[in-house]
Design a protein around this motif. Structure first.
Motif, PDB file in Angstrom:
ATOM      1  N   VAL A 103       0.858  -1.179   0.000  1.00  0.00           N
ATOM      2  CA  VAL A 103       0.000   0.000   0.000  1.00  0.00           C
ATOM      3  C   VAL A 103       0.897   1.233   0.000  1.00  0.00           C
ATOM      4  N   GLY A 104       0.689   2.100  -0.971  1.00  0.00           N
ATOM      5  CA  GLY A 104       1.409   3.368  -1.000  1.00  0.00           C
ATOM      6  C   GLY A 104       0.631   4.422  -0.227  1.00  0.00           C
ATOM      7  N   ILE A 105       1.289   5.081   0.703  1.00  0.00           N
ATOM      8  CA  ILE A 105       0.633   6.065   1.568  1.00  0.00           C
ATOM      9  C   ILE A 105       1.276   7.428   1.337  1.00  0.00           C
ATOM     10  N   VAL A 106       0.491   8.383   0.861  1.00  0.00           N
ATOM     11  CA  VAL A 106       1.010   9.726   0.645  1.00  0.00           C
ATOM     12  C   VAL A 106       1.448  10.329   1.981  1.00  0.00           C
ATOM     13  N   LYS A 107       2.657  10.878   2.000  1.00  0.00           N
ATOM     14  CA  LYS A 107       3.260  11.402   3.234  1.00  0.00           C
ATOM     15  C   LYS A 107       3.283  10.324   4.317  1.00  0.00           C
ATOM     16  N   GLY A 108       3.580   9.115   3.881  1.00  0.00           N
ATOM     17  CA  GLY A 108       3.545   7.965   4.786  1.00  0.00           C
ATOM     18  C   GLY A 108       4.538   8.042   5.927  1.00  0.00           C
ATOM     19  N   ASP A 109       5.670   8.728   5.717  1.00  0.00           N
ATOM     20  CA  ASP A 109       6.661   8.811   6.795  1.00  0.00           C
ATOM     21  C   ASP A 109       6.165   9.633   7.973  1.00  0.00           C
ATOM     22  N   ALA A 110       5.108  10.422   7.769  1.00  0.00           N
ATOM     23  CA  ALA A 110       4.509  11.188   8.859  1.00  0.00           C
ATOM     24  C   ALA A 110       3.195  10.569   9.335  1.00  0.00           C
ATOM     25  N   ARG A 111       2.757   9.481   8.680  1.00  0.00           N
ATOM     26  CA  ARG A 111       1.447   8.903   8.994  1.00  0.00           C
ATOM     27  C   ARG A 111       1.521   7.446   9.441  1.00  0.00           C
ATOM     28  N   SER A 112       2.642   6.808   9.224  1.00  0.00           N
ATOM     29  CA  SER A 112       2.810   5.406   9.596  1.00  0.00           C
ATOM     30  C   SER A 112       4.093   5.243  10.392  1.00  0.00           C
ATOM     31  N   LEU A 113       3.990   4.592  11.548  1.00  0.00           N
ATOM     32  CA  LEU A 113       5.156   4.397  12.398  1.00  0.00           C
ATOM     33  C   LEU A 113       6.189   3.498  11.719  1.00  0.00           C
TER      34      LEU A 113
END
Length: 262
Positions: free
Chosen positions: A190-200
């Motif tokens: 799953v690709g998450i936009v701005k994932g480094d700030a939204r996923s631990l």
């Protein structure tokens, strides 16, 4: 009666989960110094509670997919934009306890874990060590400047990410990626936009990637001292551009990134 200095030492040595009992023990002490110590301890508790809440919010995706996936791996990169040096990818599988028992006082926490861009260098180094110590598995993948020039930065980033996944030494059930979908990887992702700030998990991967790359650039600075790599990490700072014009490129410069300057 204990001195204020002795009481302060007690509070300083008490972990946050034990502060409430210490506060109750000294709450009726009317000495101004003790009152300040107690108030400071209350602030520590509030700060800790807010941090646990923040970490819990960053576990939204991990909790969402946890029922179906035992090993959830965060993926992120560092170094897509610089003029010099490699692109580095990190892959991290955090323990289930971090996902399921965050509010357990005896659980496994990594307080302060966040997008690497939001963490100062000293704290990134500390988090790097803690992540390595506590992770189920972690991996690093690197694509060289020459490879970036050969296949472009996006494809080189994908290669680094694939290498990081292989470097884990185990096959995850799911990948949580920072914004991208990695081609030719046969793992649910799953690709998450701005994932480094939204996923631990992605934040942990960003710390691994960033610290690894920064250390490499500091080493390169000793070999190529003209460019200030220890400070700019290969990014196009004014100092770096000036050195590039004066000295020309070195072997770790990305030719496809610097044609406007040389």
């Amino acid at each position: 009666m204990l001195s204020i200095k002795e009481i302060k030492a007690i509070f300083d040595e008490t972990p946050v989960v034990g502060l409430e009992s210490k506060i109750n023990e000294f709450i009726n002490d009317e000495r101004s110094g003790v009152i300040k110590i107690v108030e400071s301890a209350k602030k520590r508790i509030i700060k800790h509670e807010n941090e646990i809440k923040r970490l819990d919010e960053m576990l939204f995706f991990e909790k969402k997919y946890r029922p179906d996936c035992k090993l959830i791996c965060g993926i992120d990169e560092a170094g897509r934009g610089p003029f010099a040096g490699p692109v580095v990818a990190g892959a991290v599988i955090l323990p289930v306890d971090i996902i399921e028992k965050l509010d357990d006082p005896d659980g496994m926490h990594i307080e302060g874990l966040n997008d690497s861009k939001k963490v100062n260098p000293k704290r990134r180094e500390e988090l790097y060590d803690e992540i390595i110590e506590k992770a189920v598995a972690y991996g690093v993948g690197i694509s060289s400047p020459a490879r970036i020039d050969e296949i472009n930065i996006l494809q080189a980033t994908y290669e680094a990410m694939k290498r990081a996944i292989t470097d884990l030494g185990t096959v995850p059930d799911m990948l949580l990626n920072d914004a991208v979908t990695i081609p030719e990887v046969h793992i649910r992702q799953v690709g998450i936009v701005k994932g480094d700030a939204r996923s631990l998990s992605i934040a942990a991967a960003s710390i691994i990637a960033k610290v690894t790359r920064d250390r490499m650039m500091i080493d390169y600075a000793e070999v190529y001292p003209e460019y200030g790599f220890e400070k700019n990490k290969g990014y196009g700072s004014a100092e770096h551009i000036k050195a590039l014009k004066e000295h020309g490129p070195c072997p770790i410069h990305r030719q496809s990134f610097i044609h406007s300057y040389v």
